[in-house]
Design a protein around this motif. Sequence first.
Motif, PDB file in Angstrom:
ATOM      1  N   GLU A 109       0.835  -1.195   0.000  1.00 25.86           N
ATOM      2  CA  GLU A 109       0.000   0.000   0.000  1.00 25.86           C
ATOM      3  C   GLU A 109       0.875   1.252   0.000  1.00 25.86           C
ATOM      4  O   GLU A 109       1.993   1.256   0.486  1.00 25.86           O
ATOM      5  N   GLY A 110       0.316   2.338  -0.550  1.00 27.93           N
ATOM      6  CA  GLY A 110       1.055   3.586  -0.646  1.00 27.93           C
ATOM      7  C   GLY A 110       1.264   4.223   0.715  1.00 27.93           C
ATOM      8  O   GLY A 110       0.474   4.034   1.651  1.00 27.93           O
ATOM      9  N   ALA A 111       2.322   4.986   0.842  1.00 26.60           N
ATOM     10  CA  ALA A 111       2.631   5.656   2.099  1.00 26.60           C
ATOM     11  C   ALA A 111       1.949   7.016   2.146  1.00 26.60           C
ATOM     12  O   ALA A 111       1.828   7.702   1.141  1.00 26.60           O
ATOM     13  N   ALA A 112       1.491   7.398   3.339  1.00 24.37           N
ATOM     14  CA  ALA A 112       0.936   8.735   3.533  1.00 24.37           C
ATOM     15  C   ALA A 112       2.092   9.712   3.683  1.00 24.37           C
ATOM     16  O   ALA A 112       3.046   9.453   4.427  1.00 24.37           O
ATOM     17  N   THR A 113       2.016  10.831   2.990  1.00 24.95           N
ATOM     18  CA  THR A 113       3.127  11.788   2.955  1.00 24.95           C
ATOM     19  C   THR A 113       2.622  13.184   3.276  1.00 24.95           C
ATOM     20  O   THR A 113       1.565  13.610   2.799  1.00 24.95           O
ATOM     21  N   TRP A 114       3.399  13.894   4.079  1.00 25.03           N
ATOM     22  CA  TRP A 114       3.132  15.285   4.417  1.00 25.03           C
ATOM     23  C   TRP A 114       4.374  16.103   4.087  1.00 25.03           C
ATOM     24  O   TRP A 114       5.458  15.807   4.580  1.00 25.03           O
ATOM     25  N   THR A 115       4.196  17.132   3.264  1.00 21.94           N
ATOM     26  CA  THR A 115       5.304  18.054   3.028  1.00 21.94           C
ATOM     27  C   THR A 115       5.353  19.064   4.176  1.00 21.94           C
ATOM     28  O   THR A 115       4.421  19.169   4.985  1.00 21.94           O
ATOM     29  N   TYR A 116       6.445  19.818   4.215  1.00 25.33           N
ATOM     30  CA  TYR A 116       6.546  20.845   5.253  1.00 25.33           C
ATOM     31  C   TYR A 116       5.428  21.863   5.132  1.00 25.33           C
ATOM     32  O   TYR A 116       4.852  22.310   6.140  1.00 25.33           O
ATOM     33  N   ALA A 117       5.082  22.246   3.915  1.00 30.48           N
ATOM     34  CA  ALA A 117       4.011  23.224   3.717  1.00 30.48           C
ATOM     35  C   ALA A 117       2.673  22.672   4.189  1.00 30.48           C
ATOM     36  O   ALA A 117       1.888  23.370   4.855  1.00 30.48           O
ATOM     37  N   GLN A 118       2.382  21.407   3.840  1.00 32.08           N
ATOM     38  CA  GLN A 118       1.129  20.797   4.259  1.00 32.08           C
ATOM     39  C   GLN A 118       1.056  20.658   5.782  1.00 32.08           C
ATOM     40  O   GLN A 118       0.011  20.888   6.390  1.00 32.08           O
TER      41      GLN A 118
END
Length: 514
Positions: free
Chosen positions: A45-54
């Motif tokens: 399954e795909g990984a959940a990702t958060w950028t610094y801006a998000q």
Amino acid sequence: MISELTPSSPLAPAPTPFNMAEYVLQHADRLGDKVALRIVSAGTEGAATWTYAQLERAVRGVATGLLNHGLQPGDRVLLRLGNTVDFPLGFLGAIAAGLVPIPSSSQLTQSEITRMADLVSPALIIADPGIALPAPAPCKVIDTETLHSFADLPPAPYHQGSPERPAYIIFTSGTSGQARAVLHAHRAIWARQMMWDGWYGITEGDRVMHAGAFNWTYTLGTGLMDPWSVGATALIPAAGSTPDDLSTLLSRKNVTIFAAAPGVYRQMLKNDLPALPNLRHGLSAGEKLPDVTRARWEEQSDTPIHEAFGMSECSTFISGSPARPSPDGALGFGQAGRHLAVLGADGAPVPLGTAGTLAIHRRDPGLMLEYLNAPEATAAKFQGDWFLTGDSASMSETGAFTYEGRSDDIMNAGGYRVSPIEVEAVMAQHPGISEAACVEVSVKADASVIGCFYIPTEAPLSDDELSRHAHALLAHYKCPRLFRPVDSLPRSTNNKLSRATLRLLVDQTDKDIT
């Protein structure tokens, strides 16, 4: 020479005005599209990702949502959240708004969290469904769906003020058997700079994976806030990841620094590790790392583990590091900027090589403000200018500290500090037990559990019955795993319980528990 470490270059004070959440996310404008957080899985399954801006937008949106609920700066917010990204969002969102979040273990029972809520008087509770809440609820409760809706709100400005003002509260156990609410200032995050070189050896280019859950303060600090404070990428394994999954993730996700409790390293080493070409070193804290675990890890991974020692009242302050590895058998060195000492009964530093009470100077920027609503307990921890840790240590001519044992009987269960008095009180509630005593018991060279020795009112009870009783009233990590009926509990001539003697009652059969 005496056992006192005086900093040659004390850490400069935190600037005023200051906000802890703003400091953690200080690189968001510059690193907007860089990955700040990735939840990784060994599956397909795909990984959940958060950028610094998000991440920053969500944190400041949460701040807006909390303020829109009528909260005022200084109000306290109790977090009853599970192993999800909601935990750091709620924590940092509250701090951004000038509120005081209170993390708590999702494993706590209703009776436990009710007592804690009475102590801290929250103005709001943020809760995951299915996690025990205080009864009756002392304030309004919002769920995670509501928390999620806050993330898209217009960003609130960071609440500014003195770095000395309250920022967050964490709970710790004491010898009294009562949970203490440890109140920390905004400056606590500023003080963690001393760990960057003194323990982590961290840079903006690192990919740091912490094996713990989101809702553990060790993960929150070492696995999230510290990497974000330097602009690195934090990797957190998906809920339910196994020790074998962690090994796979270390190899596949280009992890450069790995942090875990000693028990996690031990579990991972039950099978051979894969090649780890990008890993520079591991980090360990929460409890003492067994020598056998360290040796096996270094042999298989070809990387060192740097251990740190600390406490809820000051986080970690003694550690080994890539720049200055710990000597064999030592805890490590005082981090640059720390003012530490080993004190005798008279409150003065003892000679080098002599055991005494490990102490932290009251001006340490990472030291707590107080135990909330417990001025006498706070005062009792200080001797002049020194905060007494309650641990015994010695200091060598090189400045290395060696752990000499606990000055109290606090147990360590998988990295959590647990009061034996609290567990004993629960076990003694069973009608089949007339008296109980609990100790931390070593069952293998690299593992220990909580052991319960009890005097039965009639016949000995089954382990399953006692385990069910414990789990009904205590968080899982506080529950004994070893039960031993005895005719009497060993006591000294002044009728004090001898916990050291109890540990000697463990036989080889008991050591088959893990």
